[in-house]
Design an enzyme around this catalytic site. Structure first.
Site, mmCIF file in Angstrom:
data_model
loop_
_atom_site.group_PDB
_atom_site.id
_atom_site.type_symbol
_atom_site.label_atom_id
_atom_site.label_comp_id
_atom_site.label_asym_id
_atom_site.label_seq_id
_atom_site.Cartn_x
_atom_site.Cartn_y
_atom_site.Cartn_z
ATOM 1 N N ARG A 1 15.289 -2.580 3.979
ATOM 2 C CA ARG A 1 14.984 -3.226 5.254
ATOM 3 C C ARG A 1 15.773 -4.522 5.383
ATOM 4 O O ARG A 1 16.284 -5.041 4.381
ATOM 5 C CB ARG A 1 13.486 -3.584 5.287
ATOM 6 C CG ARG A 1 12.559 -2.431 4.973
ATOM 7 C CD ARG A 1 11.307 -2.908 4.222
ATOM 8 N NE ARG A 1 10.523 -1.777 3.717
ATOM 9 C CZ ARG A 1 9.497 -1.228 4.347
ATOM 10 N NH1 ARG A 1 9.086 -1.751 5.479
ATOM 11 N NH2 ARG A 1 8.867 -0.187 3.846
ATOM 12 N N ASP B 1 7.989 2.394 10.338
ATOM 13 C CA ASP B 1 6.713 1.708 10.481
ATOM 14 C C ASP B 1 6.041 1.970 11.818
ATOM 15 O O ASP B 1 6.164 1.198 12.768
ATOM 16 C CB ASP B 1 6.842 0.199 10.223
ATOM 17 C CG ASP B 1 5.635 -0.268 9.448
ATOM 18 O OD1 ASP B 1 4.530 -0.040 9.937
ATOM 19 O OD2 ASP B 1 5.798 -0.810 8.334
ATOM 20 N N GLY C 1 -4.811 -1.659 -0.249
ATOM 21 C CA GLY C 1 -3.768 -0.704 -0.615
ATOM 22 C C GLY C 1 -3.949 0.667 -0.009
ATOM 23 O O GLY C 1 -3.216 1.602 -0.323
ATOM 24 N N ARG D 1 0.834 -1.210 0.000
ATOM 25 C CA ARG D 1 0.000 0.000 0.000
ATOM 26 C C ARG D 1 0.865 1.256 0.000
ATOM 27 O O ARG D 1 0.556 2.254 0.638
ATOM 28 C CB ARG D 1 -0.924 0.016 1.198
ATOM 29 C CG ARG D 1 -0.221 -0.097 2.522
ATOM 30 C CD ARG D 1 -1.106 0.449 3.601
ATOM 31 N NE ARG D 1 -0.563 0.157 4.914
ATOM 32 C CZ ARG D 1 -1.104 0.594 6.018
ATOM 33 N NH1 ARG D 1 -2.182 1.327 5.972
ATOM 34 N NH2 ARG D 1 -0.580 0.303 7.181
ATOM 35 N N ASP E 1 10.726 -6.936 8.409
ATOM 36 C CA ASP E 1 10.420 -5.981 7.334
ATOM 37 C C ASP E 1 10.282 -4.565 7.885
ATOM 38 O O ASP E 1 10.246 -3.612 7.122
ATOM 39 C CB ASP E 1 9.129 -6.384 6.595
ATOM 40 C CG ASP E 1 7.978 -6.676 7.531
ATOM 41 O OD1 ASP E 1 8.141 -7.546 8.406
ATOM 42 O OD2 ASP E 1 6.925 -6.035 7.404
ATOM 43 N N ASN E 2 10.212 -4.439 9.203
ATOM 44 C CA ASN E 2 10.089 -3.115 9.803
ATOM 45 C C ASN E 2 11.378 -2.686 10.482
ATOM 46 O O ASN E 2 11.368 -1.896 11.415
ATOM 47 C CB ASN E 2 8.929 -3.102 10.811
ATOM 48 C CG ASN E 2 7.590 -3.310 10.119
ATOM 49 O OD1 ASN E 2 7.461 -3.042 8.935
ATOM 50 N ND2 ASN E 2 6.606 -3.798 10.861
HETATM 51 P P1 AMP Z 1 2.911 -3.470 8.141
HETATM 52 O O1 AMP Z 1 2.082 -4.182 9.164
HETATM 53 O O2 AMP Z 1 2.459 -2.046 7.928
HETATM 54 O O3 AMP Z 1 4.367 -3.572 8.390
HETATM 55 O O4 AMP Z 1 2.609 -4.179 6.774
HETATM 56 C C1 AMP Z 1 2.959 -5.500 6.506
HETATM 57 C C2 AMP Z 1 2.672 -5.824 5.068
HETATM 58 O O5 AMP Z 1 1.278 -5.721 4.792
HETATM 59 C C3 AMP Z 1 3.355 -4.911 4.059
HETATM 60 O O6 AMP Z 1 3.693 -5.691 2.952
HETATM 61 C C4 AMP Z 1 2.286 -3.930 3.717
HETATM 62 O O7 AMP Z 1 2.491 -3.338 2.451
HETATM 63 C C5 AMP Z 1 1.061 -4.818 3.724
HETATM 64 N N1 AMP Z 1 -0.175 -4.062 3.988
HETATM 65 C C6 AMP Z 1 -0.528 -3.460 5.132
HETATM 66 N N2 AMP Z 1 -1.737 -2.867 4.994
HETATM 67 C C7 AMP Z 1 -2.150 -3.090 3.731
HETATM 68 C C8 AMP Z 1 -3.315 -2.738 2.968
HETATM 69 N N3 AMP Z 1 -4.306 -2.024 3.496
HETATM 70 N N4 AMP Z 1 -3.372 -3.150 1.706
HETATM 71 C C9 AMP Z 1 -2.392 -3.870 1.145
HETATM 72 N N5 AMP Z 1 -1.287 -4.242 1.793
HETATM 73 C C10 AMP Z 1 -1.148 -3.855 3.083
HETATM 74 MG MG MG Z 2 5.865 -2.569 7.530
#
Ligand code: AMP
Ligand code: MG
Length: 484
Positions: free
Chosen positions: A182, A261, A125, A92, A251-252
């Site tokens: 990352r 993040d 997204g 996203r 990844d963070n």
């Molecule tokens: P995060 O928890 O923000 O570190 O995200 C973990 C993964 O989920 C990453 O690949 C983000 O791009 C994906 N992600 C989080 N929220 C969304 C969303 N609303 N739509 C698509 N991908 C998402």
């Molecule tokens: Mg992340």
């Protein structure tokens, strides 16, 4: 759009091979409306938005129009999420390009919440206004606390709703980072088992973040050591101010050593090393006191990616990497001790320093003392709380004063020294929630006021007592959410 703004895009990451990214533009939004623009950050970037009207700014920060020179991509990465490995990527977000300032500093400009990509895995997204403003507030607070972090340049409402548990206002955050590389980026490329691409990623990362080892013949080893050093420093800084990241998946974790993040993160108020705010962190994997062990675990995953480049002999490579990772503890403990000593204004070494620090922390835990305010109290700030009349605390202060005589410096100097590292202001959870709740009703005054107060965490210029008090007693534990 004419370049009145002074954008200067030079996009290096998008030139990397296909495996690293998907070429994609932000998905246009219906009715963008700029909510907040970070003028200070704009200035640091050498950008001038003053000649652009609000409609155009809104379209710009929503990704509806892209500045000249961009080359937008979604980056591929993988990650261990709560210990489980997954191929991820920007699901996203899109990186529109790298802006290079007159001082030749390179910054990623990324839109978060900008629509689906091939990495979206069923997600929409998109992002909601509350979590994007939350990231804005906390990342700017972390920056003002002198801790490396990605920054927030703008938040724009999209004019579209996002479907979560409720229907929420959609928004896009413009994130600025020294890069978005990352630990998970290395995991993604390593998982593809293409050694040339892995070498390319190491070279790219070294050129961008650690040019001092550019001509090293042991680049992978040097990179590992440098990243360990950077991450130790980062975690120690988090521990200094009571910051709990909340979702330290690989990844963070950046290779640059910037905090990234801002999902379920929050600042601890009452001291308890087991503090967890994230609603999904059921077992306390990312609790306050677990942040260093988890950083080490993540760095071990980073080291694994580098194995093929550490030594041609795999056994030898594993041995070398293990030895390096084992140093983490020693490096971290020394940095942590130095940091805690600085919080207490202790100069020089005394064999009982660690004992003195731990006895304060134990008292704080048992008395449920506020982490930030206790150190403010020790710098002679007028903190009104009866717990500081506790006999055990008074005895501890006596021991601390005795130890302080070894500083060979006067009390005034000691306090000035302490004030540089002990914040008076942190973005307290109840203050953040109040700002977000008002913003949701289209009233941004509370947010602006909070942002202005957190800009001077060590040396507030105005009366900030309201921002020092704990949340009113509530039966419900404060909880944070991932903000997806
Ligand atoms: P995060 O928890 O923000 O570190 O995200 C973990 C993964 O989920 C990453 O690949 C983000 O791009 C994906 N992600 C989080 N929220 C969304 C969303 N609303 N739509 C698509 N991908 C998402
Ligand atoms: Mg992340």
């Amino acid at each position: 759009m004419k370049n009145y703004i002074n954008w200067n895009f030079d996009n290096s990451y998008s030139k990397l091979p296909e495996a690293f990214k998907e070429i994609i533009k932000p998905v246009s939004v219906l009715n963008p409306e700029l909510v907040i623009l970070n003028e200070d950050l704009a200035k640091e970037l050498g950008l001038d938005f003053s000649k652009i009207d609000k409609n155009e700014l809104s379209a710009l920060f929503a990704g509806n129009i892209l500045p000249e020179g961009t080359s937008s991509i979604a980056q591929a990465y993988a990650g261990h999420q709560f210990g489980h490995f997954t191929m991820l990527g920007d699901g996203r977000a899109v990186l529109i390009g790298e802006h290079v300032t007159n001082q030749k500093k390179r910054y990623d400009i990324q839109f978060k919440g900008s629509g689906r990509t091939s990495f979206s895995r069923g997600g929409d997204g998109r992002a909601a206004l509350g979590p994007m403003l939350r990231e804005y507030i906390i990342s700017e607070a972390i920056h003002s606390l002198n801790i490396p972090t990605t920054r927030s340049l703008a938040v724009t409402k999209t004019g579209e709703k996002v479907v979560r548990e409720n229907l929420l206002e959609g928004a896009i955050l413009t994130r600025v980072a020294s890069s978005h590389i990352r630990v998970g980026t290395f995991q993604y490329i390593a998982a593809k088992q293409n050694i040339d691409e892995l070498k390319m990623l190491v070279d790219y990362t070294v050129d961008r973040h650690y040019p001092e080892i550019k001509s090293s013949t042991t680049k992978a080893v040097d990179l590992l050591n440098l990243v360990i050093e950077k991450q130790c420093q980062l975690i120690v800084n988090w521990m200094r101010v009571g910051f709990i990241h909340g979702v330290m998946n690989t990844d963070n974790m950046t290779i640059s050593g910037e905090t990234i993040d801002y999902g379920p993160c929050a600042f601890m108020d009452q001291y308890d090393p087991k503090t967890v705010f994230s609603s999904i962190d059921k077992f306390g994997r990312y609790a306050f006191s677990n942040q260093a062990p988890i950083a080490k675990w993540n760095l071990a995953r980073f080291a694994e990616c580098l194995i093929p480049l550490i030594d041609k002999n795999e056994d030898q490579a594993i041995k070398t990497a293990t030895q390096i990772i084992d140093n983490f503890q020693t490096i971290y403990e020394q940095k942590w001790l130095d940091m805690m000593k600085s919080k207490l204004g202790l100069i020089g070494d005394n064999k009982d320093d660690l004992k003195l620090i731990n006895s304060l922390l134990n008292w704080m835990k048992e008395s449920k003392a506020d982490y930030t305010n206790t150190f403010c109290y020790l710098t002679d700030m007028p903190i009104k709380d009866e717990i500081y009349n506790d006999k055990r605390f008074i005895e501890w202060v006596q021991a601390w004063n005795n130890r302080s005589t070894l500083n060979n410096s006067n009390k005034e100097n000691q306090i000035q020294f302490m004030k540089k590292v002990n914040p008076v202001i942190i973005p307290r959870n109840h203050k953040v929630e109040a700002a977000l709740s008002d913003a949701d009703k289209n009233n941004y005054e509370t947010l602006y006021k909070l942002l202005s107060v957190i800009q001077n965490p060590y040396n507030p210029k105005v009366d900030v007592s309201e921002y020092q008090s704990l949340a009113p007693i509530s039966k419900e534990k404060y909880q944070t959410f991932c903000g997806t």
